[in-house]
Design a protein around this motif. Structure first.
Motif, mmCIF file in Angstrom:
data_model
loop_
_atom_site.group_PDB
_atom_site.id
_atom_site.type_symbol
_atom_site.label_atom_id
_atom_site.label_comp_id
_atom_site.label_asym_id
_atom_site.label_seq_id
_atom_site.Cartn_x
_atom_site.Cartn_y
_atom_site.Cartn_z
ATOM 1 N N HIS A 1 -2.584 7.743 -8.588
ATOM 2 C CA HIS A 1 -3.478 7.192 -7.552
ATOM 3 C C HIS A 1 -3.176 7.845 -6.206
ATOM 4 O O HIS A 1 -2.364 7.357 -5.426
ATOM 5 C CB HIS A 1 -3.304 5.667 -7.468
ATOM 6 N N HIS B 1 -5.043 10.031 -2.740
ATOM 7 C CA HIS B 1 -6.286 10.370 -2.033
ATOM 8 C C HIS B 1 -5.992 11.640 -1.244
ATOM 9 O O HIS B 1 -5.677 11.598 -0.064
ATOM 10 C CB HIS B 1 -6.717 9.229 -1.110
ATOM 11 N N HIS C 1 -3.854 -1.634 -8.395
ATOM 12 C CA HIS C 1 -3.342 -2.617 -7.415
ATOM 13 C C HIS C 1 -3.011 -3.942 -8.118
ATOM 14 O O HIS C 1 -1.847 -4.223 -8.326
ATOM 15 C CB HIS C 1 -4.270 -2.815 -6.217
ATOM 16 N N ASP D 1 -1.227 5.638 -4.075
ATOM 17 C CA ASP D 1 -2.294 5.369 -3.097
ATOM 18 C C ASP D 1 -1.989 6.040 -1.764
ATOM 19 O O ASP D 1 -2.510 5.629 -0.735
ATOM 20 C CB ASP D 1 -2.490 3.854 -2.893
ATOM 21 N N LYS E 1 -14.677 5.690 -10.446
ATOM 22 C CA LYS E 1 -13.856 4.694 -9.747
ATOM 23 C C LYS E 1 -14.743 3.553 -9.284
ATOM 24 O O LYS E 1 -15.720 3.765 -8.565
ATOM 25 C CB LYS E 1 -13.186 5.356 -8.537
ATOM 26 N N ALA F 1 -7.954 9.079 -6.686
ATOM 27 C CA ALA F 1 -8.727 7.845 -6.866
ATOM 28 C C ALA F 1 -9.902 7.756 -5.905
ATOM 29 O O ALA F 1 -10.331 6.670 -5.541
ATOM 30 C CB ALA F 1 -7.802 6.640 -6.714
#
Ligand code: ZN
Length: 384
Positions: free
Chosen positions: A63, A65, A222, A294, A161, A106
């Motif tokens: 995950h 970005h 999450h 993330d 997603k 993601a």
């Protein structure tokens, strides 16, 4: 140091992370492990302690970005495209340097951008992506969703997603409310699978976890408000859980690298508090847990190993935390037969350390023990 697709590389008497008291001779040919042979136990210590090396599979971050440069998207829009591209290239480099050789993005990066960054900046990071995300603004019926998804399929993304709930931007009492109707949600998953795309679902908790289980998505992300009963059903359905634990602790710290406002910090703190419980339920139920960070800003790219520390603090053993970042992560990507293990025939994505990674006190010490990062692929292999 980055070592790309070795034509021939041998390691004599190297230790494999997590395997105690054994040494191996490992040969890599054309970017794959061609032989991994355990050595006979020896009476005397063969190598001087200073010369001992350890190897682990390349870390897989499920995950990231990589295209985002700022926590707030409006800040990214103020940057020039040239600056954004340079920052994205830096993100690729920092991610590889810390031992992450594969990432699942993601949301936010297109396959065409990945190819450009790999080729032009010589960063052979293996990236799977979902391109654009489906969120609240797309909850406009099946027809709209079908058209939106056709655009995403056209980009070449391998994943869809779904932003099934809010996140840090939503107040606590609203954060698990679904963004889509159940019908819309089921359609997205069905349509993605019909096009041979996998599905990852951003959900903080509530009914969208049940929808994810029923529809048979590949992973939920999450999930801090996961209940014990839901954990059991995830395990049964074979849906993976990528909790991304460390980011919420970072976001909760008003003096941390994200420096968020007190309202957001407070929401993050509650999320972090719930996460430890969710991990406990998932572990007990036998849910497949995947490593994901993330991380999305320059202050965070390259610090991915911090997620191992948080997962362990929340109750995973060291072996379980590592498995989430290697073997399990590879399985979630559908690459369990060639990534995530030091084994014959596997792609030689690996990290070499000068200290036992299973003894590292924390991510910082682990990171500083990295001698080199090896990728089984060179750039041209990844942009075919
Ligand atoms: Zn995310």
């Amino acid at each position: 140091m980055l070592h790309k697709r070795p034509a021939l590389q041998t390691f004599s008497g190297i230790s494999i992370a997590g395997i105690q008291d054994k040494r191996f001779d490992i040969v890599i040919q054309d970017g794959r492990f061609s032989s991994v042979v355990e050595l006979e136990p020896q009476l005397e210590e063969p190598a001087h302690p200073d010369q001992r090396l350890w190897i682990s599979p390349g870390i897989i971050d499920l995950h990231t970005h990589l295209a985002w440069t700022d926590f707030d998207h409006d800040d990214q829009l103020k940057r020039s495209s040239r600056e954004i591209e340079a920052m994205q290239a830096d993100a690729f480099a920092a991610t590889l340097r810390t031992g992450v050789t594969t990432a699942r993005d993601a949301g936010g990066i297109l396959p065409s951008t990945i190819r450009h960054l790999v080729q032009h900046y010589l960063q052979p990071l293996r990236v799977q992506t979902s391109s654009d995300m489906l969120g609240a603004a797309d909850a406009r019926g099946i027809q709209h969703l079908g058209a939106r998804m056709a655009q995403i399929f056209d980009t070449g993304a391998g994943w869809i997603k779904i932003m099934a709930t809010g996140g840090l931007g939503a107040p606590a009492e609203k954060v698990v409310e679904p963004n889509f109707s159940e019908e819309e949600f089921a359609f997205i998953v069905r349509n993605a699978h019909a096009h041979h795309k996998k599905v990852l679902v951003h959900t903080w908790g509530g009914v969208t976890i049940d929808w994810s289980t029923q529809a048979g998505v590949e992973s939920i992300e999450h999930g801090m408000f996961l209940s014990e009963a839901q954990a059991g059903r995830l395990a049964e359905a074979g849906v993976a859980f990528v909790p991304t634990t460390s980011i919420y602790r970072i976001a909760a710290d008003p003096k941390g690298v994200l420096g968020l406002n007190p309202v957001i910090c407070d929401r993050a703190a509650r999320a972090a508090e719930a996460h430890a419980k969710a991990i406990g339920y998932a572990k007990k139920a036998g849910v497949c847990i995947g490593f994901g960070t993330d991380y999305a800003t320059p202050a965070l790219h390259g610090y991915n190993l911090q997620e191992l520390d948080t997962l362990m603090e929340y109750g995973l053993t060291r072996a379980e935390a590592w498995k989430s970042a290697t073997e399990s992560a590879a399985g979630i990507l559908g690459s369990g037969n060639e990534l995530g293990r030091i084994a014959e025939g596997y792609i030689a994505d690996a990290v070499i350390y000068n200290a036992d990674p299973y003894q590292a006190r924390n991510a910082e010490q682990l990171r500083s023990s990295i001698v080199s990062v090896m990728t089984g692929a060179q750039e041209s292999d990844l942009i075919k």
